[in-house]
Design a protein around this motif. Sequence first.
Motif, PDB file in Angstrom:
ATOM      1  N   GLU A 391      23.922   9.463   6.144  1.00 53.86           N
ATOM      2  CA  GLU A 391      24.381  10.413   7.303  1.00 53.86           C
ATOM      3  C   GLU A 391      24.047  11.788   6.771  1.00 53.86           C
ATOM      4  N   ASN A 392      23.675  12.139   5.547  1.00 56.38           N
ATOM      5  CA  ASN A 392      23.149  13.323   5.006  1.00 56.38           C
ATOM      6  C   ASN A 392      21.650  13.557   5.153  1.00 56.38           C
ATOM      7  N   LEU A 393      20.927  12.432   5.631  1.00 56.83           N
ATOM      8  CA  LEU A 393      19.427  12.790   5.532  1.00 56.83           C
ATOM      9  C   LEU A 393      18.980  13.498   6.548  1.00 56.83           C
ATOM     10  N   LEU A 394      18.197  14.849   6.193  1.00 58.05           N
ATOM     11  CA  LEU A 394      17.600  15.659   6.976  1.00 58.05           C
ATOM     12  C   LEU A 394      16.056  15.416   7.161  1.00 58.05           C
ATOM     13  N   LEU A 395      15.399  14.970   6.096  1.00 58.14           N
ATOM     14  CA  LEU A 395      13.976  14.826   6.115  1.00 58.14           C
ATOM     15  C   LEU A 395      13.666  13.548   5.440  1.00 58.14           C
ATOM     16  N   ASP A 396      12.910  12.500   5.969  1.00 59.50           N
ATOM     17  CA  ASP A 396      12.184  11.479   5.183  1.00 59.50           C
ATOM     18  C   ASP A 396      10.826  11.173   5.971  1.00 59.50           C
ATOM     19  N   TYR A 397       9.856  11.691   4.975  1.00 51.73           N
ATOM     20  CA  TYR A 397       8.565  11.696   5.493  1.00 51.73           C
ATOM     21  C   TYR A 397       7.544  10.843   4.496  1.00 51.73           C
ATOM     22  N   LYS A 398       7.010   9.855   4.967  1.00 49.24           N
ATOM     23  CA  LYS A 398       6.050   9.207   4.517  1.00 49.24           C
ATOM     24  C   LYS A 398       4.656   9.005   5.157  1.00 49.24           C
ATOM     25  N   SER A 399       3.428   9.256   4.339  1.00 48.31           N
ATOM     26  CA  SER A 399       2.182   9.524   5.034  1.00 48.31           C
ATOM     27  C   SER A 399       1.170   9.012   3.976  1.00 48.31           C
ATOM     28  N   PHE A 400       0.079   8.721   4.642  1.00 46.75           N
ATOM     29  CA  PHE A 400      -1.119   8.520   3.637  1.00 46.75           C
ATOM     30  C   PHE A 400      -2.153   8.861   4.832  1.00 46.75           C
ATOM     31  N   GLU A 401      -3.687   9.196   4.022  1.00 44.12           N
ATOM     32  CA  GLU A 401      -4.577   9.102   4.744  1.00 44.12           C
ATOM     33  C   GLU A 401      -5.744   8.873   3.873  1.00 44.12           C
ATOM     34  N   ALA A 402      -6.630   7.941   4.248  1.00 39.69           N
ATOM     35  CA  ALA A 402      -7.680   7.146   3.846  1.00 39.69           C
ATOM     36  C   ALA A 402      -9.234   7.166   4.422  1.00 39.69           C
ATOM     37  N   GLU A 403     -10.300   7.686   3.677  1.00 38.41           N
ATOM     38  CA  GLU A 403     -11.252   7.916   4.235  1.00 38.41           C
ATOM     39  C   GLU A 403     -12.420   7.205   3.573  1.00 38.41           C
ATOM     40  N   ASN A 404     -13.289   6.559   4.246  1.00 38.65           N
ATOM     41  CA  ASN A 404     -14.544   5.747   3.626  1.00 38.65           C
ATOM     42  C   ASN A 404     -15.535   6.339   4.300  1.00 38.65           C
ATOM     43  N   LYS A 405     -16.346   6.641   3.448  1.00 42.45           N
ATOM     44  CA  LYS A 405     -17.881   7.743   3.908  1.00 42.45           C
ATOM     45  C   LYS A 405     -19.033   7.137   3.474  1.00 42.45           C
ATOM     46  N   PHE A 406     -20.127   7.339   4.263  1.00 43.38           N
ATOM     47  CA  PHE A 406     -21.191   7.317   3.924  1.00 43.38           C
ATOM     48  C   PHE A 406     -22.254   8.604   4.544  1.00 43.38           C
ATOM     49  N   ARG A 407     -23.249   8.958   3.616  1.00 43.08           N
ATOM     50  CA  ARG A 407     -24.039  10.095   4.022  1.00 43.08           C
ATOM     51  C   ARG A 407     -25.385   9.600   3.796  1.00 43.08           C
TER      52      ARG A 407
END
Length: 806
Positions: A391-407
């Motif tokens: 009941e006291n939760l104000l923020l719950d953030y979960k995230s990920f970024e994954a990149e696979n690259k070829f050049r």
Amino acid sequence: MKVSFLILSNLCIFFSFAQIGLIKGRVYNTSNNQGISQAKVQIIELTKGTITDENGNFEFSGIAPGVYSFKATAPGFRELILNEITVTNARSVDLDFALEEFVLENKEVVVKASPFVRKTESPVSLKTLNTTEIERLPGAGRDVSKVIAALPGVASRATFRNDIIIRGGSPGENKFYLDGIEVPNINHFATQGSSGGPVGLLNVNFIREVDFYSGAFPANRANGLSSVLAFKQKDGNKDALITNFALGSSDIALTFDGPLGKKADFIFSARKSYLQFLFTALKLPILPEYNDFQYKVNLNINDKNKVTFIGLGAIDLFQLYQKVNEKVTDSTQREYNSFILNNLPIQNQWNYTVGVNWVHYSKNSYQNFVVSRNMLNNTSSRYKNLIETPENLLLDYKSFEAENKFRFEHTYTKNGWRVNAGFGYEYARYFNSTYNNVTVQGFPVIIDFESNLFLSKMAAFGQVSKGFYNERLNLSFGLRTDFSNYSKSLLNPLNQLSPSFSANYKFNEQWAINANVARFHQLPSYTILGYRDANGVLVNKENNLKYISADHFVLGTEYLTKFNARFTLEGFYKNYQNYPFSIKDSLSLANVGSDFGVVGNEAVKSSSEGRTYGFEFLYQQKMFKGYYAILAYTFVNSEFKDKNGNYVPTSWDSKHIVSFTGGKIFKKGWQFGFRWLYSGGSPYTPYNIGVSALKENWDINGQGVLDYGRLNTEREAAFHQLNVRVDKKIFLEKFSMNFYLDIQNLYGYKTKVAPILLVEKDANGVPVTDPNDPTRYKTKLIDNASGIVQPTIGIIVEFAAKKKKK
């Protein structure tokens, strides 16, 4: 401290005998890696020289430890100078001279080397620093991100963060490359959707030099709007296993480098912070802890093939010291601590980048095949009154970024022409789970969604460069396009064409005029691309999100003296289009990115327009008779249109920026350096006190709500400080030590920054209701100042653990 310096003085006397260093290296043709025989290599300060053998190899022995510059010359090639190379007896120094062929239209013309890097593709807005210059900068703590602020166009702010603000652009407009491999961020505790953070991630022991582009980006290094930083790492020692131990202001580092057989070498480091222990002792409310690793492995298969493996990673923990107010009697300090505890989220991050760069050399060309993967995992949470219940939760953030690259890149050089062309492909995945209580347009709102995004990004680029009239006139034209399958409009490569034209004209060997006109594009951050509403709709895709574009116009002149110095003066103008504009806050996201948390996790429109313009002056004195100096001044005006279409200053509009760095290298290993910084006050937005005081808003925010109707109408006070550093280096047989005293903000200047809005509390810590309005709390503004004297005593020890058998 007196005892420490007494011990240091005795050590200096005891170990004051002379030692010798070894310098080895190779001179080769940069276009095909062919060794150049009979090339002359000279130690400039000693007027001592040697000749390369049939494979282009050379060696100097018996050189006293110190800082030297080296020059290589060969018929038919441009001379090349490597500046300020530190020579010690603990390790051999490996130098590579990559010489470019030079086609003379008049055989009587002599092309002399310059101590400053000049590139035809980027004749303006390019500055280069090497490892010696990075390590000695006072107040930087061997942090590469802070060193950049010594250069023109880079703003310094009265915070402890490393936000890289270039020519009035936001911190999210910068791109970073490590040995040709893109790295998303170079700071710990990264602001997702931007590029800043409080502590640098790169270990300076790895860095050989860094090319800093604030404009005229090469076509193969674009997709940024304000700057490109290209870091070149050292190779591992080829003769012996070297151990380096460093104890600095915030962490302990251990670095190893050496040979791996006859054809490979490596360098590896690990660092661990002790800030959490220091902050606990100082009774600070936050407990940051970071750990990182970095490695590089070179495999020289043969003269025509070289493979480089790199890795970079970090684990960052940001906790709150909930017992900070125990035994604290000062009411103001207790109030400030409580404010921090109730507003900053607990944050955990980890990230890594790994990559491989294979270089294959042909007759007059070489090809780069680059494969890499990077990932960021970011979680944060915040609870009302620090009580961790649902009941006291104000923020719950979960995230990920994954990149696979070829050049892939192909670089061809012949008869004065240089052609670079290639393409790139990225496959990315972004995940976001957000639960957040916020105030939107004066009312509390719950944002609750989950998003998975799979994305492909493509690029194609080419650049052609040529010198005319014995390279008195140099021209370069580049073209790049970036496109993505995020939406139909972003998939059209013609919508993101980025042309660039550069010109350089030399009146003589000392004086030149330079210019660049270009357009650059940048895809908005994943936090913007992946934002969804409660129904799972990609809101910003529906809003026809576009690439951000910036048109650059730069004109400058450069004058080189005969004493290793140069003067430059550049004028610049940047015009922005399609910048994301926040729908909920009615402001351009060009104004955000210098705080912890996340940028862009919201609905936007690609409608914001802005501009930055000004001029830069630089005086740079490379090492001359033991002295060095950098004096940089920038005037910048940075402004974007508000919701009414009127130009208003951005948060990065510092107006006047000054950095003055200098120092002297004395005999017997002593060095002294200083750096004075000045930056005009940054604009800020005042609070909407009426909206902030509403109980329903304060209970979820715990801090003031900004009044974006008065966007950036106030300014902080100007920021300035003096940093000094004294080094003493001791050289023993196969062993060296560097003791240093670094004092940041020597005269203890406190900068008045934006005030803090608080609610008044009673003796029990309960917010006081406004007697005139029971729906609101009683509020007050308190002054906020930043700046303390920060002394650091550091030590760096390096020794050869094992000699390679020949």
